[in-house]
Write a protein that holds these residues in place. Structure first.
Motif, PDB file in Angstrom:
ATOM      1  N   ARG A  79      56.807  43.804  72.453  1.00  0.00           N
ATOM      2  CA  ARG A  79      56.639  45.703  72.402  1.00  0.00           C
ATOM      3  C   ARG A  79      57.503  46.179  70.951  1.00  0.00           C
ATOM      4  NH1 ARG A  79      54.314  43.512  76.131  1.00  0.00           N
ATOM      5  NH2 ARG A  79      54.057  44.889  77.750  1.00  0.00           N
ATOM      6  N   ASP A  80      57.005  47.107  70.463  1.00  0.00           N
ATOM      7  CA  ASP A  80      57.132  47.779  68.544  1.00  0.00           C
ATOM      8  C   ASP A  80      58.485  47.275  68.947  1.00  0.00           C
ATOM      9  OD1 ASP A  80      56.655  49.866  70.866  1.00  0.00           O
ATOM     10  OD2 ASP A  80      56.226  51.268  69.734  1.00  0.00           O
ATOM     11  N   TYR A  81      59.041  48.184  70.372  1.00  0.00           N
ATOM     12  CA  TYR A  81      60.365  48.293  70.420  1.00  0.00           C
ATOM     13  C   TYR A  81      61.315  47.022  69.563  1.00  0.00           C
ATOM     14  CZ  TYR A  81      59.646  49.298  74.575  1.00  0.00           C
ATOM     15  OH  TYR A  81      59.175  48.946  76.471  1.00  0.00           O
ATOM     16  N   PHE A  82      61.190  46.188  70.233  1.00  0.00           N
ATOM     17  CA  PHE A  82      61.484  44.546  70.661  1.00  0.00           C
ATOM     18  C   PHE A  82      61.632  44.792  68.831  1.00  0.00           C
ATOM     19  CE2 PHE A  82      60.005  43.833  74.488  1.00  0.00           C
ATOM     20  CZ  PHE A  82      60.867  44.650  75.396  1.00  0.00           C
ATOM     21  N   ILE A  83      59.939  44.746  68.202  1.00  0.00           N
ATOM     22  CA  ILE A  83      60.349  44.614  66.683  1.00  0.00           C
ATOM     23  C   ILE A  83      60.518  45.310  66.243  1.00  0.00           C
ATOM     24  CG2 ILE A  83      58.888  44.147  65.042  1.00  0.00           C
ATOM     25  CD1 ILE A  83      56.541  43.964  66.960  1.00  0.00           C
ATOM     26  N   HIS A  84      61.306  46.753  66.138  1.00  0.00           N
ATOM     27  CA  HIS A  84      61.982  47.302  65.449  1.00  0.00           C
ATOM     28  C   HIS A  84      63.393  46.849  65.714  1.00  0.00           C
ATOM     29  CE1 HIS A  84      59.072  50.274  64.064  1.00  0.00           C
ATOM     30  NE2 HIS A  84      58.736  50.074  65.736  1.00  0.00           N
ATOM     31  N   VAL A  85      63.607  46.330  66.703  1.00  0.00           N
ATOM     32  CA  VAL A  85      65.161  45.952  67.254  1.00  0.00           C
ATOM     33  C   VAL A  85      65.532  44.561  66.212  1.00  0.00           C
ATOM     34  CG1 VAL A  85      67.025  44.722  68.809  1.00  0.00           C
ATOM     35  CG2 VAL A  85      65.980  46.991  69.574  1.00  0.00           C
ATOM     36  N   ALA A  86      64.692  43.664  66.123  1.00  0.00           N
ATOM     37  CA  ALA A  86      64.209  42.654  65.127  1.00  0.00           C
ATOM     38  C   ALA A  86      64.026  42.953  63.528  1.00  0.00           C
ATOM     39  CB  ALA A  86      62.971  41.313  65.854  1.00  0.00           C
ATOM     40  N   LYS A  87      63.645  43.957  63.118  1.00  0.00           N
ATOM     41  CA  LYS A  87      63.762  44.948  61.728  1.00  0.00           C
ATOM     42  C   LYS A  87      65.068  44.923  61.428  1.00  0.00           C
ATOM     43  CE  LYS A  87      61.193  45.819  57.757  1.00  0.00           C
ATOM     44  NZ  LYS A  87      61.015  44.748  57.351  1.00  0.00           N
ATOM     45  N   GLY A  88      65.991  45.640  62.128  1.00  0.00           N
ATOM     46  CA  GLY A  88      66.803  45.921  62.447  1.00  0.00           C
ATOM     47  C   GLY A  88      67.982  45.207  62.309  1.00  0.00           C
ATOM     48  N   LEU A  89      67.930  43.990  62.583  1.00  0.00           N
ATOM     49  CA  LEU A  89      68.885  42.747  62.383  1.00  0.00           C
ATOM     50  C   LEU A  89      68.114  42.192  61.577  1.00  0.00           C
ATOM     51  CD1 LEU A  89      69.037  42.122  66.678  1.00  0.00           C
ATOM     52  CD2 LEU A  89      71.581  43.116  64.794  1.00  0.00           C
ATOM     53  N   ASP A  90      67.608  42.057  60.694  1.00  0.00           N
ATOM     54  CA  ASP A  90      66.630  40.946  60.325  1.00  0.00           C
ATOM     55  C   ASP A  90      66.702  39.397  60.536  1.00  0.00           C
ATOM     56  OD1 ASP A  90      65.634  40.495  57.991  1.00  0.00           O
ATOM     57  OD2 ASP A  90      66.993  38.683  56.796  1.00  0.00           O
ATOM     58  N   ALA A  91      66.387  39.591  61.659  1.00  0.00           N
ATOM     59  CA  ALA A  91      66.162  38.456  62.649  1.00  0.00           C
ATOM     60  C   ALA A  91      64.090  38.088  62.603  1.00  0.00           C
ATOM     61  CB  ALA A  91      66.574  38.750  64.432  1.00  0.00           C
ATOM     62  N   PHE A  92      64.420  36.763  62.801  1.00  0.00           N
ATOM     63  CA  PHE A  92      63.348  35.893  63.019  1.00  0.00           C
ATOM     64  C   PHE A  92      62.347  35.323  64.392  1.00  0.00           C
ATOM     65  CE2 PHE A  92      60.280  31.659  63.554  1.00  0.00           C
ATOM     66  CZ  PHE A  92      60.049  32.304  62.725  1.00  0.00           C
ATOM     67  N   TYR A  93      61.951  36.817  64.176  1.00  0.00           N
ATOM     68  CA  TYR A  93      61.248  37.447  66.258  1.00  0.00           C
ATOM     69  C   TYR A  93      60.379  36.169  66.549  1.00  0.00           C
ATOM     70  CZ  TYR A  93      59.501  40.173  69.987  1.00  0.00           C
ATOM     71  OH  TYR A  93      59.312  40.912  70.819  1.00  0.00           O
ATOM     72  N   VAL A  94      60.789  35.872  68.207  1.00  0.00           N
ATOM     73  CA  VAL A  94      59.991  34.668  68.885  1.00  0.00           C
ATOM     74  C   VAL A  94      59.613  35.332  70.141  1.00  0.00           C
ATOM     75  CG1 VAL A  94      60.316  33.069  70.098  1.00  0.00           C
ATOM     76  CG2 VAL A  94      61.473  32.774  67.771  1.00  0.00           C
ATOM     77  N   ALA A  95      58.251  35.579  70.201  1.00  0.00           N
ATOM     78  CA  ALA A  95      57.640  36.102  71.385  1.00  0.00           C
ATOM     79  C   ALA A  95      56.380  35.619  72.033  1.00  0.00           C
ATOM     80  CB  ALA A  95      57.205  37.546  71.305  1.00  0.00           C
ATOM     81  N   HIS A  96      55.889  35.609  72.770  1.00  0.00           N
ATOM     82  CA  HIS A  96      54.725  34.962  73.483  1.00  0.00           C
ATOM     83  C   HIS A  96      53.323  35.849  74.002  1.00  0.00           C
ATOM     84  CE1 HIS A  96      52.704  31.366  74.966  1.00  0.00           C
ATOM     85  NE2 HIS A  96      51.667  32.309  75.143  1.00  0.00           N
ATOM     86  N   GLY A  97      52.836  36.931  73.189  1.00  0.00           N
ATOM     87  CA  GLY A  97      52.224  37.961  73.263  1.00  0.00           C
ATOM     88  C   GLY A  97      52.717  39.317  72.730  1.00  0.00           C
ATOM     89  N   TYR A  98      52.074  40.142  72.695  1.00  0.00           N
ATOM     90  CA  TYR A  98      52.175  41.548  72.375  1.00  0.00           C
ATOM     91  C   TYR A  98      51.337  42.466  73.216  1.00  0.00           C
ATOM     92  CZ  TYR A  98      48.597  38.734  70.214  1.00  0.00           C
ATOM     93  OH  TYR A  98      47.522  38.012  69.689  1.00  0.00           O
ATOM     94  N   SER A  99      51.932  43.840  72.980  1.00  0.00           N
ATOM     95  CA  SER A  99      50.934  44.712  73.329  1.00  0.00           C
ATOM     96  C   SER A  99      50.591  45.482  72.019  1.00  0.00           C
ATOM     97  CB  SER A  99      52.850  46.019  74.100  1.00  0.00           C
ATOM     98  OG  SER A  99      53.064  46.425  72.812  1.00  0.00           O
ATOM     99  N   PRO A 100      49.727  46.930  71.749  1.00  0.00           N
ATOM    100  CA  PRO A 100      48.556  46.549  70.849  1.00  0.00           C
ATOM    101  C   PRO A 100      49.795  47.696  69.846  1.00  0.00           C
ATOM    102  CG  PRO A 100      47.364  47.598  73.459  1.00  0.00           C
ATOM    103  CD  PRO A 100      48.983  47.331  73.623  1.00  0.00           C
ATOM    104  N   ASP A 101      50.452  47.884  70.441  1.00  0.00           N
ATOM    105  CA  ASP A 101      51.284  48.283  69.169  1.00  0.00           C
ATOM    106  C   ASP A 101      51.799  47.514  68.176  1.00  0.00           C
ATOM    107  OD1 ASP A 101      50.266  51.283  69.969  1.00  0.00           O
ATOM    108  OD2 ASP A 101      51.823  51.846  70.802  1.00  0.00           O
TER     109      ASP A 101
END
Length: 356
Positions: A128-150
């Motif tokens: 989700r877009d807010y999951f990605i914002h959390v990853a960005k804030g932490l400067d984390a390498f982000y792992v997911a399977h699938g995505y919403s349009p945003d």
């Protein structure tokens, strides 16, 4: 003549007497005793002092002191929290777990791995877009399977370093045969690091979180006694978390529907030192029930630690959702932390209950 012989006889007898006395004196001279040997006590050797090795490096997300500095970049994985995806794998090794509403009242977990990397983690679910914002804030390498349009729009822009199961299904992400899709996608530390290599992403930490920690659990025993805390996400019991404090261990055990949260990989209970509940503005954005979550404004919060509860706040500090008390980062008990992000409506007063 006779007189001369008497005189010589007298002299001879006198000489004999003198000689006998001299011998007697010599014989009677006491023998010298041998010199006594005085034992000198040698000082006892003092045992060699063994210098105590004090850990010097504090793990950035747990506050635990370590002997060796860990420069691993944090990894943030979206983990499925549907009842059919439980128990999940790898979550006992997460430094922090965020629990967010994905759509409706169904929640997903964002697991932060930095101190430890699990051999297996999952089931992995969509972004989700807010999951990605959390990853960005932490400067984390982000792992997911699938995505919403945003979320897809952010990922396509390269907003964060990431790998996604939509591109690596069957390679970096493996399907488990004991569960049905979409509850059966798993990855591993090895494959995540391989994915970082494929995407030319650095895996060395470059940003430290704005978190603060107690020196000991004793200094955390301030506030209202709360040995049991219950956090509701809507009314469904499948997404209601109960935390029970173990005073001996100094940690909380989590359960849902009276089922203790364990890690499927190692059968270990998830033990937590801190429970945080952040109130944030949520807004439904589509017919599916997907959410927009305000992670910028901050708001009211509750902190459970050491069997106590305190009312605090949270703020977004340089992209990181940070507990705040008296204007500074609230101190956490060293260990693992679970963070609930709940809607302002109905809010903390309705969504969270606790008992001594």
């Amino acid at each position: 003549m006779i007189e001369k012989m008497r005189a010589w006889l007298f002299i001879a007898i006198a000489m004999l007497l003198v000689s006998a006395c001299s011998k007697e004196e010599v014989m009677e001279e006491p023998e010298k005793e041998p010199d006594k040997v005085i034992a000198v006590e040698e000082p006892e050797e003092e045992p060699e002092e063994i210098e105590e090795v004090v850990p010097k490096f504090m793990a950035p997300f747990t506050g635990v002191l370590e002997d060796v500095e860990n420069m691993q970049r944090p990894i943030l994985v979206t983990i499925n929290n549907h009842p059919l995806a439980r128990p999940q794998s790898g979550i006992s090794e997460a430094d922090i777990v965020y629990e967010f509403i994905a759509e409706g009242n169904v929640t997903r977990l964002l697991a932060v791995f930095q101190s430890e990397l699990p051999e297996q983690v999952g089931p992995v679910r969509s972004a989700r877009d807010y999951f990605i914002h959390v990853a960005k804030g932490l400067d984390a390498f982000y792992v997911a399977h699938g995505y919403s349009p945003d979320a897809l729009a952010l990922l396509q822009k390269g907003y964060v370093d990431n790998i996604n199961g939509m591109h690596y299904d069957g390679t970096l992400f493996k399907r488990s045969s004991d569960r049905k899709a979409p509850h059966n996608s798993y990855t591993s530390a090895e494959n995540i690091l391989l994915g970082a290599e494929k995407t030319n992403a650095s895996m060395e930490i470059s940003k430290l979180p704005s978190l603060s920690f107690h020196d000991s659990i004793e200094s955390a025993k301030v506030g209202v006694q709360a040995n049991i805390a219950v956090v509701h996400n809507g009314s469904h019991p499948n997404f209601t978390s109960t935390y029970m404090y173990d005073e001996v261990q100094g940690t909380y055990i989590r359960s849902v529907n009276d089922i203790v949260t364990i890690d499927k990989s190692n059968d270990e209970e998830v033990e937590l030192s801190n429970i945080l509940v952040f109130e944030a503005i949520h807004r439904t954005i589509d017919d599916v029930g997907r959410q927009s979550v305000d992670l910028e404004t901050g708001g009211q919060a509750l902190l459970f630690q050491a069997g106590m509860m305190r009312e605090i706040e949270w703020k977004n500090i340089d992209g990181i959702l940070t507990p705040i008390e008296d204007g500074v980062p609230a101190k956490l008990v060293p260990g693992k932390t679970w963070i609930h992000i709940i809607p302002t409506k109905p809010g903390l007063s309705t969504s969270v209950t606790y008992t001594p």
